[in-house]
Design an enzyme around this catalytic site. Structure first.
Site, mmCIF file in Angstrom:
data_model
loop_
_atom_site.group_PDB
_atom_site.id
_atom_site.type_symbol
_atom_site.label_atom_id
_atom_site.label_comp_id
_atom_site.label_asym_id
_atom_site.label_seq_id
_atom_site.Cartn_x
_atom_site.Cartn_y
_atom_site.Cartn_z
ATOM 1 N N HIS A 82 29.321 40.432 -30.726
ATOM 2 C CA HIS A 82 30.163 40.780 -31.944
ATOM 3 C C HIS A 82 29.511 41.289 -33.136
ATOM 4 O O HIS A 82 28.512 40.627 -33.641
ATOM 5 C CB HIS A 82 31.084 39.156 -32.113
ATOM 6 N N ASP A 161 43.979 33.456 -36.820
ATOM 7 C CA ASP A 161 43.094 34.307 -37.469
ATOM 8 C C ASP A 161 43.840 35.687 -37.937
ATOM 9 O O ASP A 161 43.517 36.268 -38.997
ATOM 10 C CB ASP A 161 41.793 34.926 -36.514
ATOM 11 N N ARG A 168 43.880 37.425 -45.949
ATOM 12 C CA ARG A 168 42.621 37.575 -46.886
ATOM 13 C C ARG A 168 42.234 39.017 -47.471
ATOM 14 O O ARG A 168 41.769 39.037 -48.511
ATOM 15 C CB ARG A 168 41.369 36.975 -45.970
ATOM 16 N N SER A 183 36.699 32.970 -38.664
ATOM 17 C CA SER A 183 37.417 34.157 -38.039
ATOM 18 C C SER A 183 36.588 34.723 -37.033
ATOM 19 O O SER A 183 37.348 34.822 -35.885
ATOM 20 C CB SER A 183 37.519 35.213 -39.305
ATOM 21 N N LYS A 187 37.945 33.764 -32.431
ATOM 22 C CA LYS A 187 38.069 34.720 -31.493
ATOM 23 C C LYS A 187 37.123 34.979 -30.413
ATOM 24 O O LYS A 187 37.525 35.028 -29.226
ATOM 25 C CB LYS A 187 37.932 36.137 -32.151
HETATM 26 N N1 URA Z 1 34.875 40.074 -38.987
HETATM 27 C C1 URA Z 1 35.936 39.343 -38.241
HETATM 28 O O1 URA Z 1 36.391 39.286 -37.222
HETATM 29 N N2 URA Z 1 36.253 38.374 -39.237
HETATM 30 C C2 URA Z 1 35.635 38.417 -40.800
HETATM 31 O O2 URA Z 1 36.268 37.719 -41.337
HETATM 32 C C3 URA Z 1 34.839 39.292 -40.872
HETATM 33 C C4 URA Z 1 34.528 40.334 -39.924
#
Ligand code: URA
Length: 440
Positions: A82, A161, A168, A183, A187
């Site tokens: 990620h 999220d 946000r 966040s 995921k």
């Molecule tokens: N990527 C994400 O998935 N969430 C964030 O808050 C920032 C970057």
């Protein structure tokens, strides 16, 4: 339990209990807590922070707010990666095929881009026919047979999220360590991989502007992943300039194919090999240096390009693009930005470059906006290169000429030319694992 009391506690800087964070995450996912209370809570967390224990509890609650994907029907150690978001970051299109070519299955769920950062799913959608929404059984079958599949994240992965991220975005609470960590990790945990490699960006185009902030975020996320039994590591990589020479969906796919085909694109190659080695190491393929060699061989031999070809074909796309990237869309209106003085390219601020690409049509200002897959920017020069007045620095591509002036303005603002060769910021800063921080 009342949201009002939880809010008052966080406002006063007190520590929240796991049940209170669960109440907040569940209420965000099922709509039972109104946006104004969710937003107030986000601002209270932004201003007062959270302890590592609170962040871990919030992550766990957010991960459990929707589906938990079970990848166990796919044999082998499944590794995910990620990125915290970048400009010109097409690494998944290169690293996924390299890792799969080394025998490690990659079952990846990715997102679309938002704002100045791009998203892997938008890049893949630039390939004619490519299908990013597959049934679970088909997704698993492709990973079992090809070793690699990338699909869009289902609507029900960490819905808390989804809700909180959208709030946000409009309440100036994106750049908060506990909120970014929860966040990302909610995921990743819900997506089911056994091991997770995080690419934490730092620099002008990243949420974490300094390497120290990026290391702190990485430590927090590695701690959360390891605590729930997922092997987790992070690389801190530079995002003060775009990665590679292309920004924009089809342009980035073409660049990824060219790199897999053997073209020398030094910064992109370096970051991709480091990420691939990190993923192979987490999958148990040996020491990092050995894994780096495995990754280099997969790239050099053409096996990684062949994996990308197989994945595109399996997901319904026109796999001839891997032999002929000119089959990808390219926006018809093209304009060169030329150097206004002799000297060197001192800076190409990533955030402005990303915004310029978005304004050309390559990204969305709002979630509903359509994408122009052939739009974007191709740089002809990068920081450190000498230039002569009048020489082209970049070509802007769009389908709508009216978009050019504003995009050009951003691109001009991104680029600084100077009389002296600049000192370039590093590409790789540090590796963070459960054993600590190794700085490069
Ligand atoms: N990527 C994400 O998935 N969430 C964030 O808050 C920032 C970057």
């Amino acid at each position: 339990m009342r949201m009002y009391d939880i809010l008052a506690k966080k406002r006063d800087g007190l520590t929240l209990a796991p049940q209170e964070l669960e109440f907040f995450a569940r209420g965000a996912a099922d709509g039972s807590i109104p946006d104004y209370q969710l937003s107030a809570m986000l601002m209270a967390i932004y201003l007062n922070g959270m302890s590592d224990e609170e962040t871990a509890a919030l992550t766990d609650a957010m991960a459990r707010s929707g589906d938990l994907v079970d990848l166990s029907p796919i044999p082998g150690v499944k590794v995910d990666k990620h990125s915290t978001g970048g400009v010109g970051d097409k690494t998944t299109l290169i690293v996924g095929p390299i890792v799969a070519a080394c025998g490690v299955p990659v079952a990846k769920m990715s997102g679309a881009g938002l704002g100045h950062t791009g998203g892997t799913i938008d890049k893949l959608c630039a390939i004619p026919g490519f299908e990013t929404q597959l049934e679970k059984e088909r997704f698993f079958e492709i990973v079992r047979t090809v070793g690699l599949a990338v699909i869009s994240q289902s609507g029900n992965i960490a819905p808390a999220d989804k809700k909180l991220y959208a709030l946000r975005d409009v309440t100036a609470t994106i750049g908060s360590l506990p909120l970014i960590a929860s966040s990302v990790m909610s995921k990743k945990i819900a997506s089911g991989a056994d091991a997770i490699l995080l690419d934490v960006k730092t620099g002008d185009g990243a949420f974490m502007k300094t390497p120290e902030e990026a290391v702190a975020l990485a430590r927090c996320m590695v701690g959360i992943g390891e605590a729930v039994g997922r092997r987790t590591a992070a690389l801190i990589t530079g995002m003060d300039r775009p990665l590679g020479y292309a920004v924009g969906n089809a342009l980035e796919v073409a660049e990824a194919i060219r790199l897999l085909g053997g073209e020398e694109i030094p910064d992109l190659r370096e970051v991709c090999l480091a990420l691939a080695a990190g993923m192979l190491h987490l999958a148990g393929k040996g020491e990092e240096a050995h894994c780096r060699l495995l990754a280099e061989q997969a790239l050099k031999s053409g096996r990684a390009l062949e994996k990308l070809r197989q994945m595109i074909a399996a997901q319904g796309g026109d796999s001839r693009v891997t032999e002929d990237p000119s089959l990808l869309p390219l926006a018809p209106v093209q304009k060169a930005l030329t150097a206004w003085q002799d000297g060197f390219v001192e800076q190409m601020a990533a955030q402005h470059c990303g915004t310029a690409s978005m304004l050309l049509g390559a990204g969305r200002a709002k979630k509903e906006d359509p994408i122009d897959y052939g739009a974007g920017i191709r740089f002809l020069k990068k920081p450190g290169d000498p230039v002569q007045k009048g020489e082209a620095l970049a070509i802007l591509y769009t389908s709508d000429a009216a978009r050019l002036p504003q995009a050009e303005e951003h691109l001009r603002a991104a680029i600084r030319l100077s009389g002296e060769a600049p000192r370039l910021a590093p590409l790789l800063y540090a590796r963070v694992t459960r054993d600590g921080v190794q700085r490069f």
